[in-house]
Write a protein that holds these residues in place. Structure first.
Motif, PDB file in Angstrom:
ATOM      1  N   PRO A 332       0.839  -1.218   0.000  1.00 58.95           N
ATOM      2  CA  PRO A 332       0.000   0.000   0.000  1.00 58.95           C
ATOM      3  C   PRO A 332       0.863   1.252   0.000  1.00 58.95           C
ATOM      4  O   PRO A 332       1.865   1.350   0.721  1.00 58.95           O
ATOM      5  CB  PRO A 332      -0.801  -0.132   1.308  1.00 58.95           C
ATOM      6  CG  PRO A 332      -0.866  -1.615   1.556  1.00 58.95           C
ATOM      7  CD  PRO A 332       0.453  -2.148   1.076  1.00 58.95           C
ATOM      8  N   CYS A 358      -6.347  -5.015 -10.154  1.00 53.52           N
ATOM      9  CA  CYS A 358      -6.257  -5.730  -8.887  1.00 53.52           C
ATOM     10  C   CYS A 358      -6.768  -7.149  -9.130  1.00 53.52           C
ATOM     11  O   CYS A 358      -7.836  -7.336  -9.737  1.00 53.52           O
ATOM     12  CB  CYS A 358      -7.109  -5.044  -7.823  1.00 53.52           C
ATOM     13  SG  CYS A 358      -6.576  -3.358  -7.440  1.00 53.52           S
ATOM     14  N   PHE A 360      -8.383 -10.545  -8.091  1.00 51.32           N
ATOM     15  CA  PHE A 360      -9.274 -11.158  -7.106  1.00 51.32           C
ATOM     16  C   PHE A 360      -9.776 -12.489  -7.653  1.00 51.32           C
ATOM     17  O   PHE A 360      -9.837 -12.684  -8.876  1.00 51.32           O
ATOM     18  CB  PHE A 360     -10.457 -10.239  -6.793  1.00 51.32           C
ATOM     19  CG  PHE A 360     -10.064  -8.916  -6.188  1.00 51.32           C
ATOM     20  CD1 PHE A 360      -9.604  -8.852  -4.883  1.00 51.32           C
ATOM     21  CD2 PHE A 360     -10.152  -7.749  -6.931  1.00 51.32           C
ATOM     22  CE1 PHE A 360      -9.234  -7.629  -4.327  1.00 51.32           C
ATOM     23  CE2 PHE A 360      -9.791  -6.529  -6.381  1.00 51.32           C
ATOM     24  CZ  PHE A 360      -9.329  -6.466  -5.072  1.00 51.32           C
ATOM     25  N   LYS A 367      -7.764  -0.991 -12.048  1.00 47.54           N
ATOM     26  CA  LYS A 367      -7.363   0.074 -11.129  1.00 47.54           C
ATOM     27  C   LYS A 367      -7.198   1.387 -11.888  1.00 47.54           C
ATOM     28  O   LYS A 367      -7.684   2.428 -11.463  1.00 47.54           O
ATOM     29  CB  LYS A 367      -6.049  -0.296 -10.439  1.00 47.54           C
ATOM     30  CG  LYS A 367      -5.582   0.668  -9.367  1.00 47.54           C
ATOM     31  CD  LYS A 367      -6.457   0.578  -8.130  1.00 47.54           C
ATOM     32  CE  LYS A 367      -5.890   1.437  -7.015  1.00 47.54           C
ATOM     33  NZ  LYS A 367      -6.757   1.463  -5.825  1.00 47.54           N
ATOM     34  N   ASP A 388      -4.063   0.517  -2.141  1.00 45.64           N
ATOM     35  CA  ASP A 388      -4.479   0.366  -0.743  1.00 45.64           C
ATOM     36  C   ASP A 388      -4.497  -1.107  -0.356  1.00 45.64           C
ATOM     37  O   ASP A 388      -4.144  -1.989  -1.154  1.00 45.64           O
ATOM     38  CB  ASP A 388      -5.845   1.021  -0.517  1.00 45.64           C
ATOM     39  CG  ASP A 388      -6.928   0.444  -1.422  1.00 45.64           C
ATOM     40  OD1 ASP A 388      -6.843  -0.753  -1.775  1.00 45.64           O
ATOM     41  OD2 ASP A 388      -7.852   1.184  -1.787  1.00 45.64           O
ATOM     42  N   LYS A 389      -4.912  -1.388   0.866  1.00 40.96           N
ATOM     43  CA  LYS A 389      -4.865  -2.759   1.386  1.00 40.96           C
ATOM     44  C   LYS A 389      -5.839  -3.697   0.697  1.00 40.96           C
ATOM     45  O   LYS A 389      -5.717  -4.917   0.810  1.00 40.96           O
ATOM     46  CB  LYS A 389      -5.147  -2.740   2.890  1.00 40.96           C
ATOM     47  CG  LYS A 389      -4.069  -2.043   3.709  1.00 40.96           C
ATOM     48  CD  LYS A 389      -4.401  -2.076   5.193  1.00 40.96           C
ATOM     49  CE  LYS A 389      -3.316  -1.392   6.000  1.00 40.96           C
ATOM     50  NZ  LYS A 389      -3.617  -1.408   7.473  1.00 40.96           N
ATOM     51  N   THR A 390      -6.807  -3.142  -0.011  1.00 32.88           N
ATOM     52  CA  THR A 390      -7.784  -4.001  -0.688  1.00 32.88           C
ATOM     53  C   THR A 390      -7.253  -4.555  -2.000  1.00 32.88           C
ATOM     54  O   THR A 390      -7.935  -5.341  -2.655  1.00 32.88           O
ATOM     55  CB  THR A 390      -9.080  -3.220  -0.971  1.00 32.88           C
ATOM     56  OG1 THR A 390      -8.807  -2.165  -1.908  1.00 32.88           O
ATOM     57  CG2 THR A 390      -9.651  -2.640   0.323  1.00 32.88           C
ATOM     58  N   CYS A 391      -6.039  -4.143  -2.392  1.00 35.56           N
ATOM     59  CA  CYS A 391      -5.468  -4.579  -3.677  1.00 35.56           C
ATOM     60  C   CYS A 391      -4.050  -5.103  -3.449  1.00 35.56           C
ATOM     61  O   CYS A 391      -3.068  -4.473  -3.858  1.00 35.56           O
ATOM     62  CB  CYS A 391      -5.481  -3.403  -4.665  1.00 35.56           C
ATOM     63  SG  CYS A 391      -4.882  -3.800  -6.324  1.00 35.56           S
ATOM     64  N   PRO A 392      -3.909  -6.278  -2.801  1.00 40.09           N
ATOM     65  CA  PRO A 392      -2.567  -6.769  -2.455  1.00 40.09           C
ATOM     66  C   PRO A 392      -1.801  -7.367  -3.635  1.00 40.09           C
ATOM     67  O   PRO A 392      -0.575  -7.449  -3.590  1.00 40.09           O
ATOM     68  CB  PRO A 392      -2.847  -7.841  -1.405  1.00 40.09           C
ATOM     69  CG  PRO A 392      -4.219  -8.343  -1.755  1.00 40.09           C
ATOM     70  CD  PRO A 392      -4.973  -7.154  -2.267  1.00 40.09           C
ATOM     71  N   GLN A 394      -1.373  -7.375  -7.975  1.00 42.61           N
ATOM     72  CA  GLN A 394      -1.709  -6.580  -9.150  1.00 42.61           C
ATOM     73  C   GLN A 394      -1.179  -7.234 -10.429  1.00 42.61           C
ATOM     74  O   GLN A 394      -0.214  -7.999 -10.410  1.00 42.61           O
ATOM     75  CB  GLN A 394      -1.113  -5.173  -9.035  1.00 42.61           C
ATOM     76  CG  GLN A 394      -1.444  -4.453  -7.733  1.00 42.61           C
ATOM     77  CD  GLN A 394      -0.430  -4.715  -6.641  1.00 42.61           C
ATOM     78  OE1 GLN A 394       0.749  -4.952  -6.928  1.00 42.61           O
ATOM     79  NE2 GLN A 394      -0.866  -4.691  -5.385  1.00 42.61           N
TER      80      GLN A 394
END
Length: 421
Positions: A332, A358, A360, A367, A388-392, A394
């Motif tokens: 992040p 991102c 998932f 993004k 941010d932390k929601t996208c560890p 990429q």
């Protein structure tokens, strides 16, 4: 002249032999013939006992190996009391007729097991294992017995022996072993065996990587084992496993396993630069990967004296698609993306586009993206962005479109970087 007298004929000489000579000769011929017959029937029995025990027993009714083989067939077909009694008798006869026979001992164990005497069955199976580790039926019984007792370490011990000694067991044992990897205790117990790099390991990994439901479980075993040997076959298997981990979005396991590999580059997790650490690397899943498309493509140059690489890319007229991609594990924070290009000819409706997504499990989420037409000479792109932390995890992709020019578009990617700001 006197006539020369002829000597006695050959037959006359034989007629003069004593009766004892004829008795001795006859006995020799009979004994020789009998021995020849015995040699013949035992040769036939020794050749046929495994594939066709009935033929072997027809010639030698007490052939030990043929008896145990036939009894094994009978037990596989039926386990009623009469058959069990006959199998038991044949197994005992086999043991009386020769050296300790692991198959015959196993059959006595089978009979004891069916009759409910588990203690005696286990003793006999362990004796069969002691006589020879190569009897697959014995190892399979010991595997099932260990599983029933909850002794996973002992079950895997016999798994290892069975797969070392009986390659034909792979289709039976591999799927079961792979299914058991969801159990953490199995993974812990399997790791020391994998550390020894047994002969069956490459074949097993080749199948397990493509069939395991959760490749993170397989990666966990390999991490606990301390990695794989430094051989090409294992390097290829590691690449295949990394590919499966990425395809199934198991990125924590991907990262952990990658870091155990010799030659891994932790800096590659956050570097977009075109260098020897990210291009044509030992483990392509962690580097830039050129995507093969019809009418669109690219190739990397050789590294210069500073280890930097460039990409020559093209897109045919009317073509649009992906040129290359790379995964990232950016922490992040705030970042700046910058790419530099050059082109001999500009094409106004040709496009160079970068997409950061991102990753998932349900599907990737965009993004940001940035695009530019292909311009003559040198040109560049810059994009500031935040993670941010929601996208560890990429994924960055480079796409190209050839536009309406008859020859499409060509350009050189001189450099690309992602830096903190």
């Amino acid at each position: 002249m006197s006539r020369k007298r002829k000597g006695p004929t050959r037959f006359s000489a034989l007629r003069q032999k004593s009766p004892f000579f004829w008795i001795k000769t006859t006995l020799i011929l009979v004994v020789t013939g009998y021995l020849a017959w015995l040699s013949f029937i035992h040769a036939v029995a020794n050749i046929t006992w495994d594939r066709n025990p009935d033929v072997a027993l027809r010639y030698v009714p007490d052939h030990p190996l043929a008896l145990s083989r036939k009894a094994d067939e009978m037990f596989a077909e039926k386990q009623d009391p009469a058959t069990l009694a006959k199998v038991e008798a044949m197994a005992k006869q086999s043991l009386r007729g020769g050296a300790l026979n692991p198959v015959a001992i196993r059959l006595l164990g089978y009979v004891a097991d069916v009759r409910g005497d588990a203690k005696k069955a286990r003793e006999l199976m362990l004796l069969s294992h002691k006589v020879s580790r190569r009897d697959f039926g014995t190892q399979l019984w010991l595997i099932e017995d260990a599983v029933a007792r909850g002794d996973k370490k002992q079950a895997l011990y016999h798994y290892d022996i069975a797969m070392r000694t009986t390659p034909s067991s792979f289709p039976i044992l591999f799927p079961t072993l792979t299914g058991a990897l969801s159990d953490p205790e199995v993974r812990v117990a399997l790791a020391p065996i994998v550390r020894q790099a047994p002969i069956w390991l490459p074949s097993y990994l080749s199948e397990a990587i493509n069939t395991v439901e959760n490749p993170a479980n397989l990666a966990d075993v390999l991490v606990k084992a301390g990695g794989l040997p430094e051989e090409e076959v294992y390097q290829n298997l590691s690449n295949a496993l990394l590919g499966q981990l990425a395809a199934k979005n198991k990125f924590p396991a991907f990262r952990q396993y990658y870091l155990t590999l010799n030659g891994s580059k932790p800096a590659a997790f956050q570097s977009a630069a075109l260098t020897k650490d990210t291009v044509n690397v030992r483990y392509p899943a962690m580097g830039w990967q050129v995507v093969e498309n019809v009418g669109i493509g690219g190739s990397f140059s050789q590294p210069d004296t500073k280890g930097r690489v460039s990409l020559s890319a093209f897109a045919g007229s009317g073509e649009r698609g992906e040129v290359m991609r790379k995964m990232f594990f950016l922490q992040p924070g705030n970042y700046r993306f910058q790419a530099r290009y050059s082109a001999l000819e500009g094409v106004s409706d040709a496009e160079i586009r970068w997409d950061l997504q991102c990753i998932f499990a349900p599907g990737n989420v965009g993004k940001w993206f940035v695009s530019t037409p292909v311009r003559r000479g040198n040109f560049a792109q810059v994009q500031d962005f935040n993670i941010d932390k929601t996208c560890p995890n990429q994924l960055l992709t480079l796409q190209a479109a050839g536009g309406s020019n008859q020859l499409g578009a060509e350009f050189t990617l001189r450099s690309v970087d992602i830096t903190s700001r």
